[in-house]
Design a protein around this motif. Structure first.
Motif, PDB file in Angstrom:
ATOM      1  N   ILE A   1       0.786  -1.315   0.162  1.00  0.00           N
ATOM      2  CA  ILE A   1      -0.017  -0.102  -0.323  1.00  0.00           C
ATOM      3  C   ILE A   1       0.909   1.122  -0.318  1.00  0.00           C
ATOM      4  O   ILE A   1       0.110   2.350  -0.994  1.00  0.00           O
ATOM      5  N   GLU A   2       1.813   1.266   1.127  1.00  0.00           N
ATOM      6  CA  GLU A   2       2.782   2.447   0.764  1.00  0.00           C
ATOM      7  C   GLU A   2       3.701   2.504   0.041  1.00  0.00           C
ATOM      8  O   GLU A   2       3.443   3.568  -0.883  1.00  0.00           O
TER       9      GLU A   2
ATOM     10  N   SER B   1       1.076   5.781   7.948  1.00  0.00           N
ATOM     11  CA  SER B   1       0.526   7.127   9.081  1.00  0.00           C
ATOM     12  C   SER B   1      -0.274   8.308   7.764  1.00  0.00           C
ATOM     13  O   SER B   1      -0.747   9.037   8.953  1.00  0.00           O
ATOM     14  N   ASP B   2       0.758   9.092   6.505  1.00  0.00           N
ATOM     15  CA  ASP B   2       0.681   9.478   6.092  1.00  0.00           C
ATOM     16  C   ASP B   2      -0.727   9.278   5.677  1.00  0.00           C
ATOM     17  O   ASP B   2      -1.375  10.590   5.474  1.00  0.00           O
TER      18      ASP B   2
ATOM     19  N   PHE C   1      -5.784  11.406   4.229  1.00  0.00           N
ATOM     20  CA  PHE C   1      -7.115  11.237   3.920  1.00  0.00           C
ATOM     21  C   PHE C   1      -8.083  10.140   4.789  1.00  0.00           C
ATOM     22  O   PHE C   1      -8.928  10.601   4.167  1.00  0.00           O
ATOM     23  N   GLY C   2      -7.708  10.545   5.802  1.00  0.00           N
ATOM     24  CA  GLY C   2      -8.421   9.009   6.905  1.00  0.00           C
ATOM     25  C   GLY C   2      -8.534   7.624   6.235  1.00  0.00           C
ATOM     26  O   GLY C   2      -8.149   7.476   5.044  1.00  0.00           O
ATOM     27  N   GLU C   3      -8.775   7.002   7.546  1.00  0.00           N
ATOM     28  CA  GLU C   3      -8.771   5.795   7.619  1.00  0.00           C
ATOM     29  C   GLU C   3      -9.936   4.928   6.096  1.00  0.00           C
ATOM     30  O   GLU C   3      -9.611   4.061   5.774  1.00  0.00           O
ATOM     31  N   ALA C   4     -11.124   5.339   6.504  1.00  0.00           N
ATOM     32  CA  ALA C   4     -12.032   4.653   4.711  1.00  0.00           C
ATOM     33  C   ALA C   4     -11.254   5.457   3.459  1.00  0.00           C
ATOM     34  O   ALA C   4     -11.373   4.212   2.502  1.00  0.00           O
ATOM     35  N   HIS C   5     -10.506   6.144   3.303  1.00  0.00           N
ATOM     36  CA  HIS C   5      -9.618   6.314   1.996  1.00  0.00           C
ATOM     37  C   HIS C   5      -8.704   5.237   2.102  1.00  0.00           C
ATOM     38  O   HIS C   5      -8.302   4.418   1.044  1.00  0.00           O
ATOM     39  N   PHE C   6      -8.255   5.041   3.446  1.00  0.00           N
ATOM     40  CA  PHE C   6      -6.953   3.835   3.709  1.00  0.00           C
ATOM     41  C   PHE C   6      -7.326   2.363   3.040  1.00  0.00           C
ATOM     42  O   PHE C   6      -7.265   1.899   2.836  1.00  0.00           O
TER      43      PHE C   6
END
Length: 188
Positions: free
Chosen positions: A53-54, A62-63, A68-73
């Motif tokens: 993902i990174e 963390s960035d 963008f928040g958890e939902a985006h992640f």
């Protein structure tokens, strides 16, 4: 003649080696460390979903959470896991929350052999204390966070095909327990 405890695992059925193996569990359960060792023993490649993902996002988890928040992640995480599960078989370590997403969980259960690495909260707290990169622990007591997460997530992790204890033993004990479970696993 005794077998080398770190030798390859020849008694694992070819049908199991032909599909991805996905490790799920709370942060600190050993998914990445155990996953690397398991992949080596099975002669499979290893991937860590968080690293992938990174790499795809060009920024740290963390960035991503901060910007963008958890939902985006979680959306990006689902897409990366889907891509990884369509390639050649591998051992995949997922982030602790990946299996909580209904779509991601259904994909993992359908396309892979899913193993829940279950560890008690005291073991998890000791392990996560070694690293400081976990967004869900930022400015919070790790024990409290992990107890809350275990109460919510463990019943969902129980959907995994196989459950293996990831106790406070050396990781090789858990790898051997996984290999034993794989040698006995029969599809439902």
């Amino acid at each position: 003649m005794s077998r080398n405890p770190k030798s390859p695992a020849p008694d694992i059925a070819p049908a199991i080696r032909a599909r991805p193996i996905v490790l799920v569990g709370l942060m600190g359960s050993g998914k990445s460390t155990i996953g690397r060792r398991l992949a080596q023993r099975l002669g499979m490649r290893f991937a860590d979903a968080d690293d992938e993902i990174e790499r795809a996002a060009g920024m740290t988890i963390s960035d991503i959470f901060a910007r963008f928040g958890e939902a985006h992640f979680r959306d990006g995480e689902r897409r990366v896991i889907a891509r990884l599960l369509t390639g050649r078989p591998l051992v995949l370590a997922t982030g602790g929350g990946a299996f909580m997403n209904d779509e991601t969980r259904a994909l993992i259960l359908d396309k892979s052999l899913c193993i829940w690495l279950d560890a008690d909260v005291a073991t998890l707290v000791e392990r996560v204390g070694r690293r400081s990169h976990r967004p869900l622990l930022k400015d919070r007591d790790p024990g409290e966070v992990l107890r809350e997460l275990a109460a919510i997530r463990n019943p969902v992790y129980a959907d995994a095909h196989i459950r293996v204890s990831s106790a406070s033993n050396p990781h090789e004990h858990t790898v051997r327990a996984i290999l034993e479970a794989l040698s006995q696993w029969k599809p439902q």
